[in-house]
Design an enzyme around this catalytic site. Structure first.
Site, PDB file in Angstrom:
ATOM      1  N   HIS A 316     -34.820 -51.680   2.794  1.00  0.00           N
ATOM      2  CA  HIS A 316     -35.841 -50.023   2.975  1.00  0.00           C
ATOM      3  C   HIS A 316     -37.019 -50.862   4.007  1.00  0.00           C
ATOM      4  O   HIS A 316     -36.949 -52.368   3.691  1.00  0.00           O
ATOM      5  CB  HIS A 316     -36.357 -49.909   1.291  1.00  0.00           C
ATOM      6  CG  HIS A 316     -37.261 -48.871   1.543  1.00  0.00           C
ATOM      7  ND1 HIS A 316     -38.887 -48.813   2.477  1.00  0.00           N
ATOM      8  CD2 HIS A 316     -37.451 -47.791   1.521  1.00  0.00           C
ATOM      9  CE1 HIS A 316     -38.891 -47.998   1.581  1.00  0.00           C
ATOM     10  NE2 HIS A 316     -38.189 -46.718   1.207  1.00  0.00           N
ATOM     11  N   ASP A 373     -31.287 -44.364  -3.251  1.00  0.00           N
ATOM     12  CA  ASP A 373     -30.103 -43.245  -2.085  1.00  0.00           C
ATOM     13  C   ASP A 373     -28.369 -44.001  -3.160  1.00  0.00           C
ATOM     14  O   ASP A 373     -28.341 -43.392  -2.851  1.00  0.00           O
ATOM     15  CB  ASP A 373     -30.850 -42.716  -0.999  1.00  0.00           C
ATOM     16  CG  ASP A 373     -31.370 -42.331  -0.738  1.00  0.00           C
ATOM     17  OD1 ASP A 373     -31.834 -41.505  -1.155  1.00  0.00           O
ATOM     18  OD2 ASP A 373     -32.372 -42.548   0.327  1.00  0.00           O
TER      19      ASP A 373
HETATM   20  N1  CMC Z   1     -26.989 -53.120   5.993  1.00  0.00           N
HETATM   21  C1  CMC Z   1     -26.578 -54.163   6.197  1.00  0.00           C
HETATM   22  N2  CMC Z   1     -27.780 -54.787   6.920  1.00  0.00           N
HETATM   23  C2  CMC Z   1     -28.722 -54.714   6.943  1.00  0.00           C
HETATM   24  C3  CMC Z   1     -29.266 -52.815   6.565  1.00  0.00           C
HETATM   25  C4  CMC Z   1     -28.073 -52.248   5.348  1.00  0.00           C
HETATM   26  N3  CMC Z   1     -27.950 -51.881   4.520  1.00  0.00           N
HETATM   27  N4  CMC Z   1     -30.686 -52.599   6.438  1.00  0.00           N
HETATM   28  C5  CMC Z   1     -30.869 -53.780   7.118  1.00  0.00           C
HETATM   29  N5  CMC Z   1     -30.134 -54.673   7.657  1.00  0.00           N
HETATM   30  C6  CMC Z   1     -30.588 -55.772   7.950  1.00  0.00           C
HETATM   31  C7  CMC Z   1     -30.358 -55.446   9.202  1.00  0.00           C
HETATM   32  O1  CMC Z   1     -29.865 -55.372  11.094  1.00  0.00           O
HETATM   33  C8  CMC Z   1     -31.652 -57.125  10.056  1.00  0.00           C
HETATM   34  O2  CMC Z   1     -30.289 -57.826  10.114  1.00  0.00           O
HETATM   35  P1  CMC Z   1     -30.732 -58.754  11.502  1.00  0.00           P
HETATM   36  O3  CMC Z   1     -32.113 -59.303  10.996  1.00  0.00           O
HETATM   37  O4  CMC Z   1     -30.136 -60.021  11.281  1.00  0.00           O
HETATM   38  O5  CMC Z   1     -31.139 -57.916  12.609  1.00  0.00           O
HETATM   39  C9  CMC Z   1     -32.357 -56.709   8.861  1.00  0.00           C
HETATM   40  O6  CMC Z   1     -31.099 -56.539   8.158  1.00  0.00           O
HETATM   41  C10 CMC Z   1     -33.516 -55.885   9.002  1.00  0.00           C
HETATM   42  O7  CMC Z   1     -33.200 -54.188   8.935  1.00  0.00           O
HETATM   43  P2  CMC Z   1     -34.033 -53.337  10.118  1.00  0.00           P
HETATM   44  O8  CMC Z   1     -33.346 -52.381  10.451  1.00  0.00           O
HETATM   45  O9  CMC Z   1     -34.573 -54.241  11.212  1.00  0.00           O
HETATM   46  O10 CMC Z   1     -35.185 -52.742   8.781  1.00  0.00           O
HETATM   47  P3  CMC Z   1     -35.343 -51.472   9.243  1.00  0.00           P
HETATM   48  O11 CMC Z   1     -37.065 -51.557   7.844  1.00  0.00           O
HETATM   49  O12 CMC Z   1     -35.995 -51.279  10.796  1.00  0.00           O
HETATM   50  O13 CMC Z   1     -34.555 -50.417   8.629  1.00  0.00           O
HETATM   51  C11 CMC Z   1     -34.042 -48.929   6.805  1.00  0.00           C
HETATM   52  C12 CMC Z   1     -35.108 -49.700   6.961  1.00  0.00           C
HETATM   53  C13 CMC Z   1     -33.586 -48.767   5.444  1.00  0.00           C
HETATM   54  C14 CMC Z   1     -33.649 -47.266   7.795  1.00  0.00           C
HETATM   55  C15 CMC Z   1     -32.515 -50.402   6.662  1.00  0.00           C
HETATM   56  O14 CMC Z   1     -32.310 -51.321   5.280  1.00  0.00           O
HETATM   57  C16 CMC Z   1     -31.352 -49.091   6.476  1.00  0.00           C
HETATM   58  O15 CMC Z   1     -30.664 -48.208   7.944  1.00  0.00           O
HETATM   59  N6  CMC Z   1     -30.797 -48.643   5.245  1.00  0.00           N
HETATM   60  C17 CMC Z   1     -29.325 -48.291   5.470  1.00  0.00           C
HETATM   61  C18 CMC Z   1     -30.016 -46.738   5.062  1.00  0.00           C
HETATM   62  C19 CMC Z   1     -31.010 -45.944   3.217  1.00  0.00           C
HETATM   63  O16 CMC Z   1     -30.076 -46.815   2.985  1.00  0.00           O
HETATM   64  N7  CMC Z   1     -31.567 -45.509   4.128  1.00  0.00           N
HETATM   65  C20 CMC Z   1     -32.588 -45.069   3.266  1.00  0.00           C
HETATM   66  C21 CMC Z   1     -33.984 -45.954   3.035  1.00  0.00           C
HETATM   67  S1  CMC Z   1     -35.139 -45.622   1.518  1.00  0.00           S
HETATM   68  C22 CMC Z   1     -34.878 -43.451   1.291  1.00  0.00           C
HETATM   69  C23 CMC Z   1     -35.984 -42.554   2.559  1.00  0.00           C
HETATM   70  O17 CMC Z   1     -36.386 -43.411   3.269  1.00  0.00           O
HETATM   71  O18 CMC Z   1     -35.411 -41.767   3.033  1.00  0.00           O
END
Ligand code: CMC
Length: 438
Positions: A316, A373
């Site tokens: 998140h 989720d």
């Molecule tokens: N699985 C594997 N690796 C992950 C995941 C994941 N679900 N989420 C983040 N990472 C890794 C990412 O690869 C990165 O690694 P590195 O630093 O080595 O490059 C690190 O963690 C930080 O990730 P980010 O993409 O920079 O983080 P963000 O804050 O931009 O993204 C997120 C947040 C929710 C989009 C992301 O965690 C994600 O895609 N999660 C899966 C989708 C999900 O469950 N979304 C629902 C969010 S809660 C409900 C809502 O808001 O609607």
């Protein structure tokens, strides 16, 4: 950069001083009630000729708000100061709606009046039925929701004048009241069953379950355990500060667009798999994993930088701790599975996946915890909803948050159109070349 406290009278203010482009910059720092303070950079461009650059808004507060507070490090979520755990345990969804819209929990009389008004707005214009018939039956229900909620502005002209507080409140009531009706219609249309009209002697969530699952040829009894569980799921999704869809609603609304159009914009943004679409994606992922013995290969894929696969329902932007909503959702999942007497093997996969991920160095280091989720898909599936409806239910519940945030913005005397700037990296000015010379 340094900041200093300047204390004058009883008020305390702080400013951030730094040097930029040979300018001495002095920017005010504003404190909220709780949470990080903000550097007010509104005058930065005027003073230095430079913009700030923050794609994804990771360090940017886009507005001032009194509605919802999140402490992502501690895993805290408050609505108008009340912890989500207390609201979910003791209240119901319409009470949370009242709290978000009006700022206080209602008295018994205020609650009765609010419930009465919401209930009297549950029907949609009969012409909306014809509007629905224009869709393909296999259309994704989120596509139908984007269109039908936007279309409300074509049906309710008497509540689109955003400068009139009464019309703003009527539009808000209509939206909260009609979303379950439209969501149920989207579902019924997709399975080729007749629409079921709202029944106003039922509570909000029981009425929604009936509109989804009743058929004209037999009686339908709402299971109170499922109704209570779904009501709790609605509370958990009601608002979440300045997330992508809420920011979309605010940005759309900042131009003066009518509230129905703004909520349609929010629904479009919510649809994406990184946001509300994650509940659908999380269940599909659990189905793809299928059995506990296949988990390690999916964990390995999630960690592989050359593989775009991510564990859906994990991570998140704000929570770097267990999402407090996920904890309540996990308990709700068990309640629902017990009530429907089903033992879903996907629950075993989910529990084991969570256990492994929470101890794996990759996830621990990056503070990736299950989010709301992760368990909601299993719960909604057990209730009888197809995966394509999951994000629709999220949209239904989030509508009150969107509308409360939209109202707060419109009622802010300092409100202006949202208009970010950019760092331009395209061509500098060049001369046009006629086609025969290219
Ligand atoms: N699985 C594997 N690796 C992950 C995941 C994941 N679900 N989420 C983040 N990472 C890794 C990412 O690869 C990165 O690694 P590195 O630093 O080595 O490059 C690190 O963690 C930080 O990730 P980010 O993409 O920079 O983080 P963000 O804050 O931009 O993204 C997120 C947040 C929710 C989009 C992301 O965690 C994600 O895609 N999660 C899966 C989708 C999900 O469950 N979304 C629902 C969010 S809660 C409900 C809502 O808001 O609607």
């Amino acid at each position: 950069m340094r900041s200093e406290h300047v204390i004058g009278g009883t008020a305390m203010s702080v400013s951030a001083k730094f040097e930029l482009n040979e300018h001495q910059v002095d920017m005010p720092v504003k404190d909220g009630t709780i949470g990080p303070s903000v550097v007010d950079i509104a005058k930065l461009y005027g003073q230095t000729g430079m913009f700030t650059f923050d794609p994804g808004f990771t360090s940017t507060a886009s507005c001032e708000s009194k509605i919802t507070y999140i402490d992502g490090d501690e895993g805290i979520l408050l609505h108008r100061g009340y912890p989500i755990e207390q609201l979910a345990e003791n209240g119901d969804f319409l009470e949370t709606c009242y709290l978000l819209l009006y700022g206080e929990l209602p008295t018994a009389a205020q609650k009765a009046d609010f419930v009465h008004h919401i209930t009297r707005h549950t029907m949609v214009h009969e012409q909306m039925m014809r509007f629905f018939q224009g869709f393909r039956r296999d259309a994704h229900p989120m596509a139908v929701m984007v269109a039908s909620v936007g279309a409300l502005s074509a049906f309710y002209h008497d509540s689109t004048d955003i400068s009139d507080p009464t019309q703003r409140m009527i539009a808000s009531m209509r939206m909260v009241a009609k979303m379950p009706t439209l969501a149920a219609m989207a579902y019924k249309y997709s399975i080729g069953q007749p629409f079921v009209y709202p029944q106003n002697d039922l509570d909000y969530t029981s009425n929604f379950l009936r509109m989804c699952f009743a058929v004209p040829c037999e009686d339908y009894q709402v299971n109170p355990v499922l109704s209570k569980a779904l009501d709790r799921i609605f509370i958990l999704h009601a608002d979440h500060e300045q997330n992508a869809s809420t920011s979309t609603v605010r940005l759309a609304g900042s131009s003066g667009a009518n509230p129905f159009a703004c909520i349609a914009a929010g629904i479009a943004c919510l649809w994406g798999p990184a946001h509300g679409g994650a509940n659908e994606a999380a269940l599909k992922m659990l189905e793809e994993i299928g059995t506990v013995d296949r988990i390690p290969q999916f964990i390995a894929r999630a960690k592989d930088k050359n593989d775009p696969f991510r564990l859906m329902g994990f991570g998140h932007r704000v929570y770097k701790n267990y999402d407090p909503r996920a904890k309540i959702m996990q308990k709700t999942t068990h309640d629902v599975l017990k009530a429907v007497g089903s033992k879903d093997p996907l629950l075993d996969v989910a529990v084991e996946l969570e256990r492994i991920a929470l101890t794996d160095e990759y996830f621990v280091e990056r503070k990736l915890y299950p989010n709301i989720d992760f368990y909601s898909g299993i719960t909604l599936k057990a209730m009888g909803f197809p995966t394509s409806m999951f994000t629709v239910l999220f949209a239904l519940a989030r509508t009150v948050g969107w509308i409360a945030q939209w109202k707060e913005m419109i009622e802010d005397p300092g409100q202006k159109i949202g208009r970010p700037r950019q760092l331009y990296t395209g061509y500098a000015k060049r001369e046009y070349v006629p086609t025969n010379k290219r």
